[in-house]
Each structure stands twice: as structure tokens, then as C-alpha cells.
Design a protein around this motif. Structure first.
Motif, PDB file in Angstrom:
ATOM      1  N   LEU A 151       0.664  -1.079  -0.159  1.00  0.00           N
ATOM      2  CA  LEU A 151       0.137   0.047  -0.464  1.00  0.00           C
ATOM      3  C   LEU A 151       0.830   1.332  -0.126  1.00  0.00           C
ATOM      4  CD1 LEU A 151      -2.659   1.227   0.220  1.00  0.00           C
ATOM      5  CD2 LEU A 151      -2.818   1.663   2.946  1.00  0.00           C
ATOM      6  N   GLU A 152       1.821   1.604   0.990  1.00  0.00           N
ATOM      7  CA  GLU A 152       2.780   3.443   0.680  1.00  0.00           C
ATOM      8  C   GLU A 152       3.194   2.492  -0.437  1.00  0.00           C
ATOM      9  OE1 GLU A 152       6.143   2.376   3.853  1.00  0.00           O
ATOM     10  OE2 GLU A 152       4.265   1.865   5.317  1.00  0.00           O
ATOM     11  N   ILE A 153       4.233   1.712  -1.233  1.00  0.00           N
ATOM     12  CA  ILE A 153       4.574   1.327  -2.881  1.00  0.00           C
ATOM     13  C   ILE A 153       3.328   2.295  -3.349  1.00  0.00           C
ATOM     14  CG2 ILE A 153       5.103   0.188  -4.101  1.00  0.00           C
ATOM     15  CD1 ILE A 153       6.868  -1.804  -1.944  1.00  0.00           C
ATOM     16  N   ARG A 154       2.476   1.781  -3.331  1.00  0.00           N
ATOM     17  CA  ARG A 154       1.428   2.379  -4.366  1.00  0.00           C
ATOM     18  C   ARG A 154       0.775   3.555  -4.126  1.00  0.00           C
ATOM     19  NH1 ARG A 154      -1.988  -3.523  -4.925  1.00  0.00           N
ATOM     20  NH2 ARG A 154      -0.308  -4.281  -6.858  1.00  0.00           N
ATOM     21  N   MET A 155       0.926   3.712  -3.000  1.00  0.00           N
ATOM     22  CA  MET A 155       0.061   5.838  -2.247  1.00  0.00           C
ATOM     23  C   MET A 155       1.767   6.112  -2.189  1.00  0.00           C
ATOM     24  SD  MET A 155      -2.340   5.441  -1.413  1.00  0.00           S
ATOM     25  CE  MET A 155      -2.635   4.658  -2.888  1.00  0.00           C
ATOM     26  N   ASP A 156       2.819   5.637  -3.129  1.00  0.00           N
ATOM     27  CA  ASP A 156       3.907   6.857  -2.642  1.00  0.00           C
ATOM     28  C   ASP A 156       3.980   7.269  -4.728  1.00  0.00           C
ATOM     29  OD1 ASP A 156       4.725   7.859   0.046  1.00  0.00           O
ATOM     30  OD2 ASP A 156       5.949   6.089  -0.288  1.00  0.00           O
ATOM     31  N   HIS A 157       3.803   6.031  -5.387  1.00  0.00           N
ATOM     32  CA  HIS A 157       4.329   6.079  -6.710  1.00  0.00           C
ATOM     33  C   HIS A 157       2.817   6.843  -7.077  1.00  0.00           C
ATOM     34  CE1 HIS A 157       3.956   4.585 -10.784  1.00  0.00           C
ATOM     35  NE2 HIS A 157       3.698   4.145 -10.909  1.00  0.00           N
ATOM     36  N   ALA A 158       1.714   6.501  -6.188  1.00  0.00           N
ATOM     37  CA  ALA A 158       0.571   7.788  -6.774  1.00  0.00           C
ATOM     38  C   ALA A 158       0.921   9.319  -6.607  1.00  0.00           C
ATOM     39  CB  ALA A 158      -0.697   6.989  -6.359  1.00  0.00           C
ATOM     40  N   SER A 180      -1.551   2.925  -9.944  1.00  0.00           N
ATOM     41  CA  SER A 180      -1.267   2.569  -9.109  1.00  0.00           C
ATOM     42  C   SER A 180      -2.036   1.256  -8.441  1.00  0.00           C
ATOM     43  CB  SER A 180      -1.523   3.801  -8.193  1.00  0.00           C
ATOM     44  OG  SER A 180      -1.005   4.616  -8.269  1.00  0.00           O
ATOM     45  N   GLY A 181      -2.421   0.192  -9.638  1.00  0.00           N
ATOM     46  CA  GLY A 181      -3.216  -0.607  -8.780  1.00  0.00           C
ATOM     47  C   GLY A 181      -4.084  -0.841  -8.313  1.00  0.00           C
ATOM     48  N   TYR A 182      -4.572   0.337  -9.014  1.00  0.00           N
ATOM     49  CA  TYR A 182      -6.526   0.187  -8.687  1.00  0.00           C
ATOM     50  C   TYR A 182      -7.545   0.599  -9.837  1.00  0.00           C
ATOM     51  CZ  TYR A 182      -4.854   1.288  -3.675  1.00  0.00           C
ATOM     52  OH  TYR A 182      -5.047   1.590  -2.251  1.00  0.00           O
ATOM     53  N   ASP A 183      -8.366  -1.043  -9.927  1.00  0.00           N
ATOM     54  CA  ASP A 183      -9.131  -0.284 -10.750  1.00  0.00           C
ATOM     55  C   ASP A 183     -10.618   0.263 -11.236  1.00  0.00           C
ATOM     56  OD1 ASP A 183      -8.023  -2.643 -12.237  1.00  0.00           O
ATOM     57  OD2 ASP A 183      -8.997  -4.377 -11.006  1.00  0.00           O
ATOM     58  N   SER A 184     -10.415   0.276  -8.983  1.00  0.00           N
ATOM     59  CA  SER A 184     -11.382   1.612  -8.538  1.00  0.00           C
ATOM     60  C   SER A 184     -10.848   3.019  -8.693  1.00  0.00           C
ATOM     61  CB  SER A 184     -12.053   0.860  -8.020  1.00  0.00           C
ATOM     62  OG  SER A 184     -13.377   2.070  -6.825  1.00  0.00           O
ATOM     63  N   PRO A 185     -11.392   3.714  -9.294  1.00  0.00           N
ATOM     64  CA  PRO A 185     -10.962   5.191  -9.080  1.00  0.00           C
ATOM     65  C   PRO A 185     -11.483   5.600  -7.424  1.00  0.00           C
ATOM     66  CG  PRO A 185     -11.487   5.567 -10.776  1.00  0.00           C
ATOM     67  CD  PRO A 185     -12.306   4.235 -10.633  1.00  0.00           C
ATOM     68  N   SER A 186     -12.700   5.176  -7.333  1.00  0.00           N
ATOM     69  CA  SER A 186     -13.120   6.085  -5.473  1.00  0.00           C
ATOM     70  C   SER A 186     -11.935   4.945  -4.493  1.00  0.00           C
ATOM     71  CB  SER A 186     -14.522   5.773  -6.065  1.00  0.00           C
ATOM     72  OG  SER A 186     -14.884   4.182  -6.034  1.00  0.00           O
ATOM     73  N   ARG A 187     -11.969   4.078  -5.010  1.00  0.00           N
ATOM     74  CA  ARG A 187     -11.488   3.658  -3.981  1.00  0.00           C
ATOM     75  C   ARG A 187     -10.789   3.523  -3.767  1.00  0.00           C
ATOM     76  NH1 ARG A 187     -11.558   0.766   1.153  1.00  0.00           N
ATOM     77  NH2 ARG A 187     -10.084  -1.206   0.985  1.00  0.00           N
ATOM     78  N   PHE A 188      -9.139   3.770  -5.107  1.00  0.00           N
ATOM     79  CA  PHE A 188      -8.105   4.539  -5.055  1.00  0.00           C
ATOM     80  C   PHE A 188      -8.138   6.152  -4.655  1.00  0.00           C
ATOM     81  CE2 PHE A 188      -5.206   7.946  -7.550  1.00  0.00           C
ATOM     82  CZ  PHE A 188      -4.459   7.864  -6.932  1.00  0.00           C
ATOM     83  N   ALA A 189      -8.475   6.624  -4.483  1.00  0.00           N
ATOM     84  CA  ALA A 189      -8.956   8.528  -3.518  1.00  0.00           C
ATOM     85  C   ALA A 189      -9.190   8.194  -2.416  1.00  0.00           C
ATOM     86  CB  ALA A 189      -9.923   9.126  -4.782  1.00  0.00           C
ATOM     87  N   GLU A 190      -9.562   7.139  -1.475  1.00  0.00           N
ATOM     88  CA  GLU A 190     -10.057   6.644  -0.614  1.00  0.00           C
ATOM     89  C   GLU A 190      -8.883   6.516   0.366  1.00  0.00           C
ATOM     90  OE1 GLU A 190     -12.814   3.273   2.543  1.00  0.00           O
ATOM     91  OE2 GLU A 190     -13.461   4.252   0.573  1.00  0.00           O
ATOM     92  N   ARG A 191      -8.448   5.436  -0.674  1.00  0.00           N
ATOM     93  CA  ARG A 191      -6.844   4.654  -0.008  1.00  0.00           C
ATOM     94  C   ARG A 191      -6.148   6.404   0.493  1.00  0.00           C
ATOM     95  NH1 ARG A 191      -6.922   0.371   3.450  1.00  0.00           N
ATOM     96  NH2 ARG A 191      -7.429  -1.451   1.953  1.00  0.00           N
ATOM     97  N   GLU A 210       0.740  14.349 -16.610  1.00  0.00           N
ATOM     98  CA  GLU A 210      -0.658  15.638 -15.814  1.00  0.00           C
ATOM     99  C   GLU A 210      -1.439  14.677 -16.721  1.00  0.00           C
ATOM    100  OE1 GLU A 210      -1.469  18.368 -15.582  1.00  0.00           O
ATOM    101  OE2 GLU A 210       0.583  19.111 -15.025  1.00  0.00           O
ATOM    102  N   ARG A 211      -1.089  12.932 -15.786  1.00  0.00           N
ATOM    103  CA  ARG A 211      -2.835  11.899 -16.179  1.00  0.00           C
ATOM    104  C   ARG A 211      -3.624  11.882 -16.172  1.00  0.00           C
ATOM    105  NH1 ARG A 211       2.224   7.008 -15.450  1.00  0.00           N
ATOM    106  NH2 ARG A 211       3.582   8.329 -17.323  1.00  0.00           N
ATOM    107  N   PRO A 212      -4.781  11.683 -16.410  1.00  0.00           N
ATOM    108  CA  PRO A 212      -5.936  11.531 -16.012  1.00  0.00           C
ATOM    109  C   PRO A 212      -6.120  10.912 -14.585  1.00  0.00           C
ATOM    110  CG  PRO A 212      -6.459  10.948 -17.960  1.00  0.00           C
ATOM    111  CD  PRO A 212      -5.031  11.178 -17.921  1.00  0.00           C
ATOM    112  N   LEU A 213      -6.844  11.321 -13.581  1.00  0.00           N
ATOM    113  CA  LEU A 213      -6.781  10.720 -12.326  1.00  0.00           C
ATOM    114  C   LEU A 213      -7.134   8.877 -12.444  1.00  0.00           C
ATOM    115  CD1 LEU A 213      -8.669  13.373 -10.209  1.00  0.00           C
ATOM    116  CD2 LEU A 213      -5.909  12.703 -10.220  1.00  0.00           C
ATOM    117  N   ALA A 214      -8.256   8.598 -13.253  1.00  0.00           N
ATOM    118  CA  ALA A 214      -7.992   7.343 -13.584  1.00  0.00           C
ATOM    119  C   ALA A 214      -7.484   6.795 -13.562  1.00  0.00           C
ATOM    120  CB  ALA A 214      -9.261   7.013 -14.526  1.00  0.00           C
ATOM    121  N   VAL A 215      -6.261   6.766 -14.731  1.00  0.00           N
ATOM    122  CA  VAL A 215      -5.140   6.332 -15.652  1.00  0.00           C
ATOM    123  C   VAL A 215      -3.896   6.215 -14.262  1.00  0.00           C
ATOM    124  CG1 VAL A 215      -2.887   6.449 -16.487  1.00  0.00           C
ATOM    125  CG2 VAL A 215      -5.915   7.771 -17.262  1.00  0.00           C
TER     126      VAL A 215
END
Length: 260
Positions: free
Chosen positions: A208-215, A233-244, A223-228
């Protein structure tokens, strides 16, 4: 899920106008060299603090864990630099001398003009979209000038946490599982879990730390879109990603993007 593998290097360009954003306990998965153009970059860990200003270069080795604050001057903070991939190390000549200075350090441009010029050539190669072989050669020149300054970005680390950060950080969107990682490290699942417990973490927490630091790095540098960004960063769900992301840094990805 589309998987993005980190290339030989990644250009780092940050422009920020807010003064109230503090990113706590950010860990740099790959070595980086940063040039401050306007304002200050403030780093703090434990009882140590460091501030880099225009005319200074900041070297951040892999595994650096710091609180980061970018402080604007005259309304803006601006910096640029390069994040180096460990994949570059395989292009270095065998038997390269290991250097000793591997902590965060600040270098004056006036005393390291060739290093500063090499950084500019790297950024130019990225900006112009020059062939990958040319980008690689310029990054290797940058590594050589870092060596002249007593810095080896790819010095071997015995710390298991740093080794894992390097391996998983090269492919942050890959669906990593503990048995696969243990096998690549040449140890059993139980042995890997025991080592991680000794270092005060667990496999899922580290991932989780690796993915969040990468994000965070993608939001700062692209300038990549947030969904990209979420997908890479390892998340299919943008809403789940935003929460994390909000749980980790106290701000939504969309809010951070607006404040840039």
C-alpha cells in the motif's frame, strides 16, 4: 489492468501555489536529483531538517523517508529533476566503485556545474522525446557525475524493506502476492513474513505504501487523468483509490491536482 513499468528515468516537474500542503512520511522508492527553481523544498525526519533553495540540488537516495513541504516564494514553488530507475544499473561498467555518501544531501550548483548541466541534458531528452537509447545515455552521464560528487544511486542495500521497495516499486500496478515475492527473494513465505514483522510492517501495508507513494509522484510529475493514475498505482476503482490516497496523505487526489 494496464501495467506501467518504470522506465530508465522519469522527469520530475513540480509547480505548486499552496502553502498548506505537508506530505508526512513520504518514502522515495527510487533515487532522485531535484533542482529547486523557486521557493524552498523543506524535508524533515526525526530531529533533522533540510531546506533546498534556488541554486541548489537535492539528492534523495532510495529508501528516504521524510516529511515534505514545498514552500512558495512570490506565489509559487517550482522544481524539476529526474527520478532514476534501478534498471539503469545493469548498463554500468562492472566493478564500479561504491561510494559512501548515500544519505539525503544538498549540493551547490556553483560547485557542481557539470552535474547541473547533465541534469539539464536529461530533462531536454525527456522534453523533446528523444529516442530511448539517447535518454538512457544522458541518464548514465548523470549517474557518472553523481559518482564524481561521491554519490552512488545504486549502492546495494541489505535492508529487506529497501530491497522490496525497489522490486515492487518497479511494477507498482502488478497484482503482487506474498508467495511470488518470497520466491523471487529466494525465501519461504514464513521467512519473509517474519522479516517484515521484525521491521514493523506487513506485506500488504508495504505494498500500500509503495502504491500510494507512486501515485503521489505521478500526481506531482504528470498530467495523467486521475483514473489512469489509479490504474497505474494498482487500483481498478478510482473511488477506492481516492479513499486510500486521502487516508494516506489527508487530501483527495483531485484536490491535490487542483492545488498545483
Amino acid at each position: 489492468m494496464a501495467e506501467a513499468r518504470v522506465a530508465h528515468g522519469l522527469p520530475l516537474r513540480v509547480r505548486q501555489t499552496e502553502t498548506d500542503l505537508l506530505f508526512a512520511d513520504v518514502e522515495w522508492g527510487s533515487p532522485a536529483l531535484v533542482r529547486v527553481l523557486q521557493g524552498q523544498k523543506q524535508l524533515r525526519r526525526a530531529d533533522e531538517s533540510l531546506a533546498a533553495r534556488p541554486g541548489e540540488l537535492l539528492y534523495l537516495p532510495a529508501g528516504t523517508r521524510v516529511d515534505v513541504r514545498n514552500v512558495p516564494a512570490q506565489g509559487a514553488y517550482e522544481a524539476e529533476g529526474v527520478i532514476l530507475s534501478f534498471d539503469l544499473a545493469r548498463y554500468l561498467p562492472p566493478g564500479a566503485e561504491a561510494r559512501e555518501r548515500q544519505q539525503v544531501c544538498k549540493l551547490r550548483v556553483a560547485e557542481h556545474e557539470e552535474l547541473d548541466a547533465a541534469l539539464s541534458r536529461c530533462l531536454e531528452a525527456f522534453e523533446r522525446g528523444l529516442p530511448a537509447a539517447v535518454q538512457r545515455s544522458r541518464l548514465l552521464e548523470l549517474v557518472a557525475w553523481l559518482g564524481e560528487a561521491g554519490i552512488d544511486p545504486f549502492v546495494a542495500a541489505s535492508d529487506l524493506r529497501v530491497r522490496l521497495k525497489r522490486m515492487l516499486g518497479e511494477r507498482p500496478a502488478h497484482p503482487w502476492r506474498l508467495p511470488e515475492v518470497a520466491r523471487q527473494l529466494g525465501m519461504s513465505d514464513d521467512t519473509l513474513q517474519r522479516h517484515l514483522r521484525r521491521e514493523g510492517t506487513g506485506f500488504q501495508q508495504l505494498l500500500l505504501e509503495i502504491r500510494m507513494d507512486h501515485a503521489l509522484m505521478l500526481l506531482w510529475t504528470t498530467e495523467r487523468p486521475l483514473a489512469v493514475v489509479a490504474e497505474q498505482s494498482g487500483y481498478d476503482s478510482p473511488s477506492r483509490f481516492a479513499e486510500r490516497f486521502r487516508d494516506r496523505f489527508g487530501v483527495l487526489p483531485s484536490e491535490l491536482r487542483r492545488r498545483r
